[in-house]
Design a protein around this motif. Sequence first.
Motif, PDB file in Angstrom:
ATOM      1  N   ALA A  43       0.993  -1.015  -0.017  1.00  0.00           N
ATOM      2  CA  ALA A  43       0.017   0.349   0.078  1.00  0.00           C
ATOM      3  C   ALA A  43       1.120   1.152  -0.330  1.00  0.00           C
ATOM      4  O   ALA A  43       0.523   2.372  -1.174  1.00  0.00           O
ATOM      5  CB  ALA A  43      -0.492  -0.042   0.911  1.00  0.00           C
ATOM      6  N   LYS A  47       1.284   3.970  -3.104  1.00  0.00           N
ATOM      7  CA  LYS A  47       0.793   5.488  -2.710  1.00  0.00           C
ATOM      8  C   LYS A  47       1.823   6.243  -3.174  1.00  0.00           C
ATOM      9  O   LYS A  47       1.943   7.465  -3.599  1.00  0.00           O
ATOM     10  CB  LYS A  47       0.938   6.024  -1.492  1.00  0.00           C
ATOM     11  CG  LYS A  47       0.020   7.195  -0.820  1.00  0.00           C
ATOM     12  CD  LYS A  47      -0.544   6.670   0.720  1.00  0.00           C
ATOM     13  CE  LYS A  47      -1.597   5.995   1.087  1.00  0.00           C
ATOM     14  NZ  LYS A  47      -3.166   6.410   0.543  1.00  0.00           N
ATOM     15  N   ASP A 233      -3.839   0.685   4.123  1.00  0.00           N
ATOM     16  CA  ASP A 233      -4.573   1.264   2.843  1.00  0.00           C
ATOM     17  C   ASP A 233      -3.990   2.753   4.662  1.00  0.00           C
ATOM     18  O   ASP A 233      -3.693   3.823   4.183  1.00  0.00           O
ATOM     19  CB  ASP A 233      -5.590   2.198   1.733  1.00  0.00           C
ATOM     20  CG  ASP A 233      -4.848   3.218   1.298  1.00  0.00           C
ATOM     21  OD1 ASP A 233      -4.071   2.928   0.543  1.00  0.00           O
ATOM     22  OD2 ASP A 233      -6.167   3.970   1.600  1.00  0.00           O
TER      23      ASP A 233
END
Length: 293
Positions: A43, A47, A233
Amino acid sequence: MSAPTLMDRWSSPRRNSDPDRLRTAVSERAILVTGASYGLGEATALKLGAAGARVILAARSSEKLDSVVETITAAGGTARAYRLDLTDLDATSETAARMLEDHGAPDMVINNAGMSIRRSLSLQYNRPQDFERTMAVNYLGPVRLLLELVPAMQRAGGGHLINVSTIGVRIPPGPRWGAYQASKGAFDTWLRSVEAELTAEGIDLTSIYMALIRTRMSAPTPIMSRLPGLDPDQAADVVAAALIGRPRRLAPLWVRPAEVTGVVAESLVSALYARSFRRSADSASAGAREVSL
């Protein structure tokens, strides 16, 4: 970005999901993420790729790493993967050397790779490998990696090291987590010990003391599904806050009161842990299961 609730502030380290602030902090920066094939590492890598960083991914799972790279590059980002087995210390040094040759000194390193074991001591009498492997993955391997990378970062003018640690090294340690907590505590102690030396050389350090993250690492332990936690996340937003603000420590607000309680009420905490241990059991997977990234 929605404002965090009071419960969110209390139960989770500070998070930041503002993509513009993250882009300002990481765009065009070379950032190494270990344990990048699953969970929080994946995650975080995604990102960072979306924010314009040059992402360097490392983990044992080559095929899964390639999939993460493909996802980042398909969206217009830049990423490259390296197979990294932290239990092989010589190979760890060799992999770090290849990274430096390919990318130069990383601007930021996110030490996220880890191995988790929840197992009673009585099940470990004939399993010394539990302690050897957790110490290799969670302590010795990351140290070996940084011994290769830090000198290059110093020569390049500095950088930022982020360690994804656990609340378990801050609060009174509980039963069944001995091998895991000892290894995470070893790296945390080492990092705090060298912090002054590194900051004097222009390298900032951030230690993130995470509570539960719902990943494949926590999945084998049924009790974890009943506890409050973050999804990967959300946890990556904690890493984003570390990258943006560069604080020395990030932890849920309740960790400090728990630390104090562990000192002033040590006997009571120990008695409660003993009672809890007697009334609970190892998970079905504890006989053989361990997960590393």
